[in-house]
Design a protein around this motif. Structure first.
Motif, PDB file in Angstrom:
ATOM      1  N   HIS A   1      17.517  -4.493  11.716  1.00  0.00           N
ATOM      2  CA  HIS A   1      17.030  -4.813  10.523  1.00  0.00           C
ATOM      3  C   HIS A   1      16.322  -5.373  10.712  1.00  0.00           C
ATOM      4  O   HIS A   1      15.139  -5.076   9.345  1.00  0.00           O
ATOM      5  CB  HIS A   1      17.657  -6.104  11.111  1.00  0.00           C
TER       6      HIS A   1
ATOM      7  N   ASP B   1      26.703  -2.348  10.369  1.00  0.00           N
ATOM      8  CA  ASP B   1      26.784  -2.018  11.690  1.00  0.00           C
ATOM      9  C   ASP B   1      25.303  -2.192  11.817  1.00  0.00           C
ATOM     10  O   ASP B   1      24.600  -2.201  12.660  1.00  0.00           O
ATOM     11  CB  ASP B   1      27.314  -1.383  12.316  1.00  0.00           C
TER      12      ASP B   1
ATOM     13  N   ASP C   1      19.818 -11.115   5.902  1.00  0.00           N
ATOM     14  CA  ASP C   1      21.045 -11.428   6.895  1.00  0.00           C
ATOM     15  C   ASP C   1      20.964  -9.119   6.613  1.00  0.00           C
ATOM     16  O   ASP C   1      20.967  -9.065   5.176  1.00  0.00           O
ATOM     17  CB  ASP C   1      21.911 -12.230   6.275  1.00  0.00           C
ATOM     18  N   ALA C   2      21.300  -9.428   7.187  1.00  0.00           N
ATOM     19  CA  ALA C   2      22.588  -7.728   7.374  1.00  0.00           C
ATOM     20  C   ALA C   2      23.143  -7.732   6.452  1.00  0.00           C
ATOM     21  O   ALA C   2      24.605  -8.043   6.114  1.00  0.00           O
ATOM     22  CB  ALA C   2      23.081  -6.627   7.945  1.00  0.00           C
TER      23      ALA C   2
ATOM     24  N   ALA D   1      22.337  -4.348  10.883  1.00  0.00           N
ATOM     25  CA  ALA D   1      22.486  -5.617  11.974  1.00  0.00           C
ATOM     26  C   ALA D   1      21.382  -4.679  13.001  1.00  0.00           C
ATOM     27  O   ALA D   1      20.386  -5.423  13.395  1.00  0.00           O
ATOM     28  CB  ALA D   1      24.048  -5.690  11.880  1.00  0.00           C
TER      29      ALA D   1
ATOM     30  N   HIS E   1      27.723 -12.129   5.825  1.00  0.00           N
ATOM     31  CA  HIS E   1      26.942 -12.603   6.420  1.00  0.00           C
ATOM     32  C   HIS E   1      27.761 -13.964   5.113  1.00  0.00           C
ATOM     33  O   HIS E   1      28.278 -13.690   4.558  1.00  0.00           O
ATOM     34  CB  HIS E   1      25.749 -12.851   4.964  1.00  0.00           C
TER      35      HIS E   1
END
Length: 266
Positions: free
Chosen positions: A149, A143, A260-261, A146, A244
């Protein structure tokens, strides 16, 4: 008998379960069906365990198989709570790294005999603690990646590796997974009387013996959870455990997939 298993017992459980589901629904916390399903599953699973536990504690192969089943269910539960993609099975690593050495040390030292009546509850407590720490640590780390980022990208621009950039962002959030265990240990005897202590007292042990067992459980849990959180954080930082979407078959990943996280870096 501490709790008579009769119609009143069933009625009170049903009311408590309905209260929990209703509150969750009214507060829009989660789907009330999850609460009901969890309660029904718990009843069914405990009933099944109650029927087989007498056989399990008498046979070493059955005992080892039961412990392996506990571990497998914990891996599946923790992994699917952290991510819904195929990397969920990496949850097996922090669970094994946390629980395995502690259980092995306890058995080899003779503190916990290789008997089901003692090993099953101790291993169950440790596996449960590792499961909670893995879920909380993994979810909080992903979390945070995301949400922040841009800070990961800034770290990469400064020359940090993918792993180090993710660690800088996710470490503090993942460490929050240790707070429930720390608070329980700090307040034991003052705010709470955990299950091991109460169970020993009800079983006829002296308060001193019950306190020693509870201390042993709490310290073991802290060790297990510390290892589990450290390992799950490392897996997230290295991109082994991520959220992802899989890359489309026959096509290159989109421009966002590289950053992407929690996704593996280049």
């Amino acid at each position: 008998m501490l709790l008579p298993v009769n119609a009143v017992f069933a009625a009170v459980l049903a009311v408590l379960l309905a209260v929990a589901a209703t509150v969750v629904a009214l507060a829009h916390l989660r789907a009330p069906r999850e609460i009901v399903t969890a309660g029904v599953r718990a009843a069914a699973q405990l009933a099944a365990v109650s029927l087989v536990i007498g056989w399990v504690v008498r046979a070493l192969p059955a005992l080892l198989a039961f412990l392996l089943l506990m571990y497998a269910v914990a891996v599946r539960t923790a992994g699917r709570r952290v991510t819904s993609n195929g990397t969920w099975w990496w949850a097996a690593v922090p669970l094994a790294a946390g629980v395995g050495p502690v259980v092995l040390a306890l058995v080899l030292s003779g503190l916990v005999p290789l008997r089901g009546i003692t090993l099953v509850p101790v291993a169950g407590i440790l596996i449960g603690g590792a499961l909670t720490a893995t879920v909380l640590g993994g979810r909080r780390a992903l979390d945070e990646l995301a949400t922040r980022h841009g800070e990961v990208e800034a770290g990469l621009a400064l020359g940090l590796s993918d792993r180090d950039a993710r660690l800088e962002v996710a470490r503090e959030a993942a460490a929050d997974a240790l707070l429930p265990g720390l608070d329980q240990t700090r307040t034991v005897g003052l705010v709470t009387l955990p299950g091991a202590f109460v169970g020993m007292l009800l079983g006829g042990a002296s308060p001193l013996e019950a306190g020693a067992v509870q201390l042993f459980v709490l310290v073991g849990l802290m060790a297990v959870q510390a290892v589990a959180v450290a390992v799950v954080l490392e897996l997230v930082a290295r991109g082994r455990l991520h959220r992802h979407a899989p890359e489309p078959e026959g096509g290159a990943a989109g421009p966002e997939s590289d950053t992407d996280a929690g996704a593996p870096g280049g």
